[in-house]
Scaffold this motif. Structure first.
Motif, short mmCIF file in Angstrom:
data_model
loop_
_atom_site.label_atom_id
_atom_site.label_comp_id
_atom_site.label_asym_id
_atom_site.label_seq_id
_atom_site.Cartn_x
_atom_site.Cartn_y
_atom_site.Cartn_z
N ALA A 1 -12.08 2.77 -3.88
CA ALA A 1 -11.68 4.17 -3.84
C ALA A 1 -10.16 4.28 -3.75
O ALA A 1 -9.44 3.32 -3.46
N LEU A 2 -9.65 5.50 -3.97
CA LEU A 2 -8.22 5.73 -3.89
C LEU A 2 -7.67 5.44 -2.51
O LEU A 2 -6.50 5.08 -2.37
N ASP A 3 -8.51 5.57 -1.47
CA ASP A 3 -8.06 5.27 -0.11
C ASP A 3 -8.24 3.80 0.26
O ASP A 3 -7.97 3.41 1.40
N GLY A 4 -8.74 2.98 -0.68
CA GLY A 4 -8.86 1.55 -0.44
C GLY A 4 -10.22 1.08 0.03
O GLY A 4 -10.46 -0.14 0.10
N ASN A 5 -11.12 1.99 0.38
CA ASN A 5 -12.47 1.58 0.78
C ASN A 5 -13.22 0.96 -0.40
O ASN A 5 -13.06 1.38 -1.55
N VAL A 6 -14.04 -0.05 -0.08
CA VAL A 6 -14.77 -0.80 -1.11
C VAL A 6 -16.27 -0.65 -0.86
O VAL A 6 -16.76 -1.00 0.22
N VAL A 7 -17.01 -0.16 -1.85
CA VAL A 7 -18.43 0.13 -1.69
C VAL A 7 -19.24 -0.56 -2.79
O VAL A 7 -18.82 -0.60 -3.94
N ILE B 1 -12.36 -7.40 -0.48
CA ILE B 1 -11.31 -6.93 -1.39
C ILE B 1 -10.07 -6.53 -0.60
O ILE B 1 -10.16 -5.82 0.41
N GLU B 2 -8.92 -6.98 -1.06
CA GLU B 2 -7.64 -6.45 -0.56
C GLU B 2 -6.93 -5.80 -1.74
O GLU B 2 -6.79 -6.41 -2.80
N SER B 3 -6.52 -4.54 -1.58
CA SER B 3 -5.90 -3.85 -2.71
C SER B 3 -4.73 -3.00 -2.24
O SER B 3 -4.65 -2.58 -1.08
N LYS B 4 -3.83 -2.76 -3.15
CA LYS B 4 -2.69 -1.87 -2.93
C LYS B 4 -2.37 -1.21 -4.25
O LYS B 4 -2.33 -1.86 -5.30
N ARG B 5 -2.14 0.10 -4.21
CA ARG B 5 -1.80 0.80 -5.44
C ARG B 5 -0.53 1.62 -5.24
O ARG B 5 -0.26 2.12 -4.14
N ARG B 6 0.24 1.73 -6.31
CA ARG B 6 1.45 2.54 -6.30
C ARG B 6 1.41 3.49 -7.49
O ARG B 6 1.04 3.08 -8.61
N VAL B 7 1.78 4.74 -7.26
CA VAL B 7 1.69 5.78 -8.29
C VAL B 7 3.08 6.22 -8.70
O VAL B 7 3.92 6.56 -7.86
N THR B 8 3.34 6.19 -10.00
CA THR B 8 4.58 6.70 -10.57
C THR B 8 4.21 7.66 -11.68
O THR B 8 3.61 7.25 -12.69
N ALA B 9 4.54 8.95 -11.48
CA ALA B 9 4.14 10.01 -12.43
C ALA B 9 2.62 9.96 -12.60
O ALA B 9 1.89 10.08 -11.62
N ASN B 10 2.14 9.72 -13.82
CA ASN B 10 0.69 9.70 -14.03
C ASN B 10 0.14 8.27 -14.12
O ASN B 10 -1.00 8.07 -14.55
N THR B 11 0.92 7.28 -13.69
CA THR B 11 0.52 5.87 -13.81
C THR B 11 0.31 5.25 -12.43
O THR B 11 1.18 5.32 -11.56
N THR B 12 -0.88 4.67 -12.25
CA THR B 12 -1.21 3.97 -11.01
C THR B 12 -1.28 2.47 -11.29
O THR B 12 -1.98 2.05 -12.22
#
Length: 381
Positions: free
Chosen positions: A273-279, A294-305
């Motif tokens: 999920a966008l908040d990092g939860n894994v289901v 799972i370990e994840s990190k996302r970064r958003v720039t304009a419309n690109t994640t």
């Protein structure tokens, strides 16, 4: 360094008696046959058991540590005097025997039940059709350490290779920070996320996706670039309709065997999920958090994640609410894999489901049930 293997009786007779005893015949333990792989002593173990024939089963065993064979075993289970006996001999990497020429290490049978074969000194425990444990004790310089071999059977019916992607090994430490400044990402090709599995046709302004992959001995790594004009996460409870929010979905089949995995761990379908939860769906037929996988990190720039993800790999012996060890990865391993993205632009349900691999037939939303649709990753140096 030589290891003296002292097998011991883990399960007491009283525990074994909780199950119905079976006749001491090889046909009742034929589930042991097959090629088994596991980990122990800081290395990789392989044990190959034959089918019963001519009143016996036989096996070869070897331990590999850092690419070098440490020792071998030859094992035999024989029918004798209306019972069974397990006998074995050890050999060094140079095939010089540890025991004398006429000496064997013998383990008489105690009991056979549906899921256990209990010898006086060794217990085979059936976990599933493709997983078993053998519990042992190692005596080294007067100290005894308990070791459990977690074995997975090599599948005889692997699905055909399709969309084969060769995945390079990372030679550096991978940091999950959504920045993707590791050298491996500069030297790895992009793969497209462009197959419509569910929903109406979409435009490039609405969605565009691509991804890269790498691996270390500890995990599989994913870099996904998602261009999405609207990010939606309306379900605050991560176990409620998680597929209807924007999320990245990673499909993993550790042994590339394919097959059904809807409510079992023959394969995994991780929704991030966008908040990092894994289901994923659990064997209880309910959604369950698998955040430790799972370990994840996302970064958003304009419309690109930009998603950076570390995926711990588990095989089909995984049991919920138990202590499970992630697999150690090595070159030349094949795994089933697919990637998908659930896209929602504030509708009550997701509007599109876009995958990484073409799926034949009218029903293309089958990845969460059928691992046969997955592509194949081949790990290379």
């Amino acid at each position: 360094m030589k290891y003296f293997i002292l097998f011991f009786f883990i399960f007491t007779i009283s525990e074994a008696q909780n199950e119905k005893s079976l006749t001491p015949k090889l046909e009742n333990i034929k589930w042991i046959s097959g090629t088994w792989h596991g980990e122990a002593f800081g290395g990789i173990t392989e044990e190959i058991w034959s089918e019963p024939s001519a009143g016996s089963m036989m096996a070869t065993f070897k331990l590999i540590v850092e690419g070098q064979v440490q020792f071998y075993e030859i094992e035999v289970i024989r029918e004798i005097e209306n019972s069974l006996i397990l006998q074995l001999k050890h050999f060094g990497s140079d095939l010089k025997g540890w025991e004398s020429k006429d000496e064997t290490v013998d383990f008489p049978l105690i009991e056979i039940t549906k899921n256990k074969v209990v010898f006086e000194g060794m217990t085979f425990e059936k976990i599933s059709a493709n997983a078993m444990n053998i519990h042992v004790a190692i005596e080294n310089n007067g100290n005894i350490e308990t070791v459990t071999f977690h074995y997975t059977k090599a599948s005889k019916n692997k699905k055909p290779l399709k969309q084969l992607i060769k995945v390079k090994q990372a030679k550096e430490t991978m940091t999950i920070d959504g920045i993707a400044n590791e050298t491996i990402w500069d030297n790895t090709e992009w793969h497209q996320l462009d197959q419509l599995w569910l929903g109406e046709s979409y435009t490039a302004d609405d969605f565009k996706g691509r991804y890269k992959l790498s691996w270390t001995k500890d995990a599989l790594y994913l870099l996904a670039e998602i261009q999405d004009d609207t990010l939606v996460d309306t379900h605050k409870d991560p176990l409620v309709a998680w597929w209807d929010d924007d999320c990245l979905e990673i499909f993993i089949d550790e042994d590339n065997s394919g097959g059904e995995h809807q409510f079992n761990h023959n394969a995994f379908a991780y929704h991030i999920a966008l908040d990092g939860n894994v289901v994923d769906m659990s064997p209880n037929k309910k959604g369950k958090l698998y955040n430790s996988h799972i370990e994840s990190k996302r970064r958003v720039t304009a419309n690109t994640t930009l998603w950076e993800v570390k995926i711990n790999i588990y095989d089909d012996s995984y049991i919920d609410n138990k202590l499970n060890k992630a697999k150690t990865l090595q070159a030349n391993k094949n795994m089933g894999f697919a990637l998908a993205y659930c896209d929602n632009d504030y509708s009550t349900e997701r509007e599109n489901f876009i995958g990484s691999i073409p799926v034949e037939g009218k029903d293309k939303n089958r990845g969460w049930i059928d691992a046969n649709i997955f592509g194949t990753l081949q790990l290379i140096d």
